[in-house]
Design a protein around this motif. Structure first.
Motif, short mmCIF file in Angstrom:
data_model
loop_
_atom_site.label_atom_id
_atom_site.label_comp_id
_atom_site.label_asym_id
_atom_site.label_seq_id
_atom_site.Cartn_x
_atom_site.Cartn_y
_atom_site.Cartn_z
N PHE A 1 0.83 -1.21 0.00
CA PHE A 1 0.00 0.00 0.00
C PHE A 1 0.86 1.26 0.00
CE2 PHE A 1 -2.23 -3.43 2.06
CZ PHE A 1 -3.42 -3.43 1.33
N ILE A 2 0.34 2.26 -0.68
CA ILE A 2 0.95 3.59 -0.61
C ILE A 2 -0.16 4.54 -0.17
CG2 ILE A 2 2.07 5.44 -1.90
CD1 ILE A 2 3.15 3.22 -3.80
N VAL A 3 0.03 5.16 0.98
CA VAL A 3 -0.98 6.10 1.47
C VAL A 3 -0.44 7.51 1.26
CG1 VAL A 3 -2.30 6.88 3.48
CG2 VAL A 3 -1.86 4.44 3.15
N VAL A 4 -1.11 8.26 0.40
CA VAL A 4 -0.72 9.64 0.15
C VAL A 4 -1.60 10.51 1.06
CG1 VAL A 4 -0.48 11.46 -1.58
CG2 VAL A 4 -0.15 9.06 -2.24
N VAL A 5 -0.94 11.22 1.97
CA VAL A 5 -1.71 11.91 3.02
C VAL A 5 -1.28 13.37 3.13
CG1 VAL A 5 -0.13 11.02 4.81
CG2 VAL A 5 -2.41 11.80 5.46
N PRO A 6 -2.22 14.30 2.93
CA PRO A 6 -1.87 15.71 3.13
C PRO A 6 -1.92 16.06 4.61
CG PRO A 6 -4.15 15.56 2.34
CD PRO A 6 -3.62 14.14 2.45
N GLU A 7 -1.20 17.10 4.95
CA GLU A 7 -1.27 17.58 6.35
C GLU A 7 -2.40 18.57 6.47
OE1 GLU A 7 2.42 18.25 8.49
OE2 GLU A 7 1.64 20.18 9.16
N TYR A 8 -3.35 18.27 7.33
CA TYR A 8 -4.46 19.19 7.62
C TYR A 8 -4.39 19.52 9.11
CZ TYR A 8 -7.23 18.25 3.28
OH TYR A 8 -7.69 18.16 1.99
N GLY A 9 -4.18 20.80 9.41
CA GLY A 9 -4.15 21.21 10.82
C GLY A 9 -3.10 20.47 11.63
N GLY A 10 -1.98 20.20 11.01
CA GLY A 10 -0.89 19.49 11.72
C GLY A 10 -1.24 18.04 12.02
N MET A 11 -2.16 17.48 11.21
CA MET A 11 -2.60 16.10 11.46
C MET A 11 -2.71 15.35 10.13
SD MET A 11 -5.80 16.76 14.07
CE MET A 11 -6.62 18.01 13.09
N ALA A 12 -2.85 14.02 10.25
CA ALA A 12 -3.31 13.23 9.11
C ALA A 12 -4.78 13.58 8.90
CB ALA A 12 -3.15 11.75 9.41
N THR A 13 -5.27 13.43 7.69
CA THR A 13 -6.67 13.79 7.44
C THR A 13 -7.61 12.79 8.12
OG1 THR A 13 -6.69 12.46 5.43
CG2 THR A 13 -6.20 14.80 5.17
N PRO A 14 -8.81 13.25 8.49
CA PRO A 14 -9.82 12.32 9.00
C PRO A 14 -10.08 11.16 8.03
CG PRO A 14 -10.50 14.57 9.44
CD PRO A 14 -9.25 14.66 8.60
N ALA A 15 -10.05 11.43 6.72
CA ALA A 15 -10.28 10.34 5.75
C ALA A 15 -9.20 9.27 5.85
CB ALA A 15 -10.33 10.91 4.32
N ALA A 16 -7.97 9.72 6.10
CA ALA A 16 -6.87 8.74 6.24
C ALA A 16 -7.09 7.89 7.49
CB ALA A 16 -5.52 9.47 6.30
N LYS A 17 -7.47 8.55 8.59
CA LYS A 17 -7.69 7.80 9.83
C LYS A 17 -8.87 6.83 9.66
CE LYS A 17 -5.97 9.00 13.37
NZ LYS A 17 -4.73 8.97 14.15
N ASN A 18 -9.90 7.32 8.97
CA ASN A 18 -11.12 6.52 8.82
C ASN A 18 -10.87 5.22 8.07
OD1 ASN A 18 -13.98 6.22 9.12
ND2 ASN A 18 -14.25 6.80 6.98
N ILE A 19 -10.03 5.27 7.05
CA ILE A 19 -9.84 4.06 6.23
C ILE A 19 -9.21 2.94 7.09
CG2 ILE A 19 -7.57 4.66 5.22
CD1 ILE A 19 -10.42 3.07 3.23
N PHE A 20 -8.42 3.34 8.09
CA PHE A 20 -7.83 2.31 8.96
C PHE A 20 -8.87 1.68 9.88
CE2 PHE A 20 -4.20 4.77 7.59
CZ PHE A 20 -3.38 3.75 7.14
N LEU A 21 -9.90 2.45 10.23
CA LEU A 21 -11.00 1.85 11.00
C LEU A 21 -11.85 0.95 10.12
CD1 LEU A 21 -12.53 4.59 13.34
CD2 LEU A 21 -11.14 2.60 13.95
N LEU A 22 -12.01 1.37 8.87
CA LEU A 22 -12.87 0.59 7.96
C LEU A 22 -12.23 -0.74 7.59
CD1 LEU A 22 -14.23 3.40 5.58
CD2 LEU A 22 -15.30 2.42 7.61
N CYS A 23 -10.90 -0.75 7.53
CA CYS A 23 -10.22 -1.99 7.12
C CYS A 23 -10.09 -2.92 8.32
CB CYS A 23 -8.86 -1.68 6.51
SG CYS A 23 -8.99 -0.91 4.90
N GLY A 24 -11.22 -3.48 8.75
CA GLY A 24 -11.22 -4.31 9.95
C GLY A 24 -11.25 -5.79 9.63
N ASN A 25 -11.03 -6.12 8.37
CA ASN A 25 -11.16 -7.52 7.97
C ASN A 25 -9.84 -8.11 7.47
OD1 ASN A 25 -12.89 -9.65 7.90
ND2 ASN A 25 -13.40 -9.37 5.71
N GLY A 26 -8.75 -7.52 7.93
CA GLY A 26 -7.44 -8.06 7.54
C GLY A 26 -6.95 -7.60 6.17
N GLU A 27 -7.63 -6.59 5.61
CA GLU A 27 -7.26 -6.15 4.27
C GLU A 27 -5.79 -5.74 4.18
OE1 GLU A 27 -9.95 -5.10 5.92
OE2 GLU A 27 -11.68 -4.86 4.62
#
Ligand SMILES: Cc1cc2nc3c(=O)[nH]c(=O)nc-3n(C[C@H](O)[C@H](O)[C@H](O)COP(=O)(O)O)c2cc1C
Length: 199
Positions: free
Chosen positions: A77-103
């Motif tokens: 995997f390659i995760v391209v992540v912009p800095e928003y407010g000195g953080m990873a984006t909520p979308a980036a964090k969300n995908i890690f919660l969504l991938c709960g099936n060993g993807e």
């Protein structure tokens, strides 16, 4: 071999998508037989994780299943992540919660961060520290930061893009591919079911 590129900007036609397209082209230059799955989180507009995901209704049906299968069949995997407010984006964090099936489980990942200014370090620190516990993604020991990203234009970069950056990106993409092919056998000996979530 299949590589997924996840563009985790919230904006359509983002700089992250521009970089993701560039990375896709570079990967295919390195190895024309690669299969690439490019997921633009701005376009896919996946909702935040919710308990409804279990029901598999609406977006959690066909839309998510197709994304999940593409990620599941990927070797890296390659995760391209912009800095928003000195953080990873909520979308980036969300995908890690969504991938709960060993993807993403026991597969190598490369973080490429993007900033229109001099930022870009924070999302890397954040993803490295908090995304792997339950997903078991293995971040490789290299990352890329593309600062002044609006000036990134292969062939005629702006003056704030250093000359060495193209070579560095090539080196790191080759490294990710080496991890991806060499980590394949590892997954045949891992029993993910007993300890599906990290400690
Ligand atoms: C909501 C928001 C917050 C931002 N915060 C930062 C920041 O903390 N540090 C930084 O370097 N750039 C910040 N930026 C500027 C982004 O680096 C720049 O807009 C970049 O192009 C965003 O990537 P994208 O086009 O892929 O969304 C921010 C941009 C947005 C939209």
């Amino acid at each position: 071999m299949k590589i997924s590129i996840i563009s985790s900007s919230h904006r359509i036609n983002s700089e992250s998508k521009k970089i993701s397209d560039f990375i896709e082209k570079n990967l295919l230059n390195i190895n024309n037989d690669l299969e690439i799955f490019l997921l633009d989180l701005a376009k896919s507009s996946l909702p935040l994780w919710s308990p409804d995901k279990k029901n598999g209704e609406g977006v959690w049906g066909e839309t998510w299943n197709s994304i999940s299968k593409n990620l599941e069949s990927s070797d890296g995997f390659i995760v391209v992540v912009p800095e928003y407010g000195g953080m990873a984006t909520p979308a980036a964090k969300n995908i890690f919660l969504l991938c709960g099936n060993g993807e993403l489980s026991h597969k190598p990942g490369l973080i490429v961060s993007v900033s229109s200014g001099n930022g870009g370090a924070y999302p890397i620190a954040e993803l490295r520290s908090s995304s792997y516990k339950n997903t078991h993604i293995m971040w490789i020991p290299e990352n890329i930061i593309i600062r002044n990203v609006e000036e990134f234009n292969p062939g005629s970069h702006g003056k704030n893009i250093p000359n060495w950056l193209d070579d560095r990106i090539d080196y790191v993409l080759n490294l990710l591919l080496a991890y991806a092919s060499n980590m394949k056998p590892l997954r045949t000996i891992i029993n993910r079911k007993d300890f599906g979530n990290g400690m």
